[in-house]
Scaffold this motif. Structure first.
Motif, PDB file in Angstrom:
ATOM      1  N   ARG A  33       0.822  -1.220   0.000  1.00 14.49           N
ATOM      2  CA  ARG A  33       0.000   0.000   0.000  1.00 14.49           C
ATOM      3  C   ARG A  33       0.854   1.267   0.000  1.00 14.49           C
ATOM      4  N   GLN A  35       2.317   4.998  -0.663  1.00  9.81           N
ATOM      5  CA  GLN A  35       1.747   6.326  -0.890  1.00  9.81           C
ATOM      6  C   GLN A  35       1.858   6.689  -2.368  1.00  9.81           C
ATOM      7  N   ALA A  36       2.985   6.343  -2.981  1.00 10.23           N
ATOM      8  CA  ALA A  36       3.236   6.590  -4.392  1.00 10.23           C
ATOM      9  C   ALA A  36       4.442   5.751  -4.790  1.00 10.23           C
ATOM     10  N   GLY A  69       7.297   4.889   3.239  1.00  7.91           N
ATOM     11  CA  GLY A  69       6.038   4.448   2.658  1.00  7.91           C
ATOM     12  C   GLY A  69       5.935   4.517   1.152  1.00  7.91           C
ATOM     13  N   PHE A  70       7.070   4.649   0.460  1.00  7.53           N
ATOM     14  CA  PHE A  70       7.067   4.709  -0.999  1.00  7.53           C
ATOM     15  C   PHE A  70       7.709   3.453  -1.583  1.00  7.53           C
ATOM     16  N   GLY A 114      -0.146   3.463  -5.592  1.00  8.37           N
ATOM     17  CA  GLY A 114      -0.548   4.588  -4.784  1.00  8.37           C
ATOM     18  C   GLY A 114      -1.217   5.640  -5.645  1.00  8.37           C
ATOM     19  N   GLU A 286       6.136  13.861  -0.745  1.00  7.51           N
ATOM     20  CA  GLU A 286       4.928  13.709   0.064  1.00  7.51           C
ATOM     21  C   GLU A 286       3.937  14.830  -0.237  1.00  7.51           C
ATOM     22  N   ALA A 289       2.318  14.117  -3.526  1.00  8.12           N
ATOM     23  CA  ALA A 289       1.362  13.020  -3.401  1.00  8.12           C
ATOM     24  C   ALA A 289       0.070  13.482  -2.740  1.00  8.12           C
ATOM     25  N   LEU A 290       0.179  14.452  -1.838  1.00  9.16           N
ATOM     26  CA  LEU A 290      -1.001  14.971  -1.148  1.00  9.16           C
ATOM     27  C   LEU A 290      -1.695  16.083  -1.928  1.00  9.16           C
TER      28      LEU A 290
END
Length: 304
Positions: A33, A35-36, A69-70, A114, A286, A289-290
């Motif tokens: 999962r 984030q990207a 998280g990538f 992501g 980040e 991505a947001l």
């Protein structure tokens, strides 16, 4: 062992995929999962190992980004790694862009993406990144990081090129000193790049017209752009002048952020400050991505 090092234990593995009969190799750090996805493009005379230097997990972009998280793909650029020697498939920028996109798609098959893909390029890898960012297939592109590139060469690099022109026995400019200056910016076993070096494909010795291409391609980039130059950069003019000069080309980007990496030489991802550099740009990834919007005064902002 520092408290951070256990977080960098994400497995990095080598993968080879087929691109129309040509093998394409990459280093991959996959997380569930994500984030990207970050696609990291190395520079000249090296391989994807630039982003995961043997024996130095703390310097690894793949491990640091995975801990954040990538998922990270670090392909060996066209003509490097498993695709070395397949010159007929790599002669033109369009061929290399197609090869890179096909490789990335094959690597991402059955993997979660992501919210999209972020391109992170170093030095000569920036040319490929800009071509990819201009391609119709860049629909899910979140942003671009360009490190170790510019428009005007540093006086030290100019001297090396002048020496090359004056000595016909030389095959190419010797930029080794400029590329790895200053020695103290790197761990002793990293300085010089012996463990990550590779022969450059023939096309990298023929870059006539690149400045015109740079201006054309940069103006068409429609996603946020982050630009990094090292404090001790000696291949390109650095400092406020070099950063602002390059930023001025990205007239179509909604956000351009500039950063001078303190304590670093040209090879920002393998120097002693690599972790600081990676964390700094990961904050930008980040934000992309947001979907953080640009501020009215964002263009040309220098983080320093």
């Amino acid at each position: 062992m520092t408290s951070l090092e256990p977080e960098l234990a994400t497995a990095v593995r080598r993968q080879v995929v087929d691109v129309h009969g040509v093998p394409a190799s990459a280093l991959v750090a996959e997380v569930p999962r994500p984030q990207a996805v970050i696609v990291a493009l190395h520079g000249g005379a090296t391989t994807s190992a630039y982003f995961d230097h043997p024996g130095h997990p703390r310097l690894s972009l793949l491990r640091t980004a995975a801990a954040a998280g990538f998922t990270v793909l670090a392909p060996d650029r066209p003509g490097y790694g498993s695709s070395a020697g397949h010159d007929d498939h790599m002669r033109t920028p369009d061929q290399r862009t197609d090869f890179a996109y096909e490789a990335v798609e094959a690597l991402l098959k059955d993997r979660e993406r992501g919210v999209g893909v972020f391109l992170w390029a170093h030095s000569a890898g920036s040319e490929l990144a800009l071509h990819m960012a201009n391609d119709p297939r860049a629909g899910e592109l979140l942003g671009v990081e360009l490190a170790g590139m510019g428009r005007v060469h540093h006086p030290r690099a100019v001297r090396a090129m002048e020496e090359w022109r004056s000595d016909p026995t030389r095959t190419r400019p010797s930029l080794r000193h400029a590329l790895w200056y200053p020695p103290q910016a790197y761990p002793p076993d990293v300085h010089g790049g012996q463990r990550i070096g590779a022969a450059s494909p023939a096309y990298e010795g023929h870059r006539e017209g690149w400045q015109e291409d740079l201006m054309r391609l940069a103006a068409r980039v429609a996603v946020p752009v982050h630009i990094t130059l090292a404090e001790h950069e000696q291949v390109w003019i650095n400092g406020p002048e070099g950063l602002s000069d390059l930023a001025s080309l990205f007239t179509g980007s909604p956000r351009v952020v500039l950063h001078e990496q303190a304590g670093a030489g040209h090879n920002t991802s393998v120097g002693r400050t690599a972790l600081a550099y990676h964390l700094h740009v990961l904050a930008f990834v980040e934000e992309c991505a947001l979907g953080v919007p640009a501020l009215p005064t964002e263009r040309g902002r220098r983080d320093g």
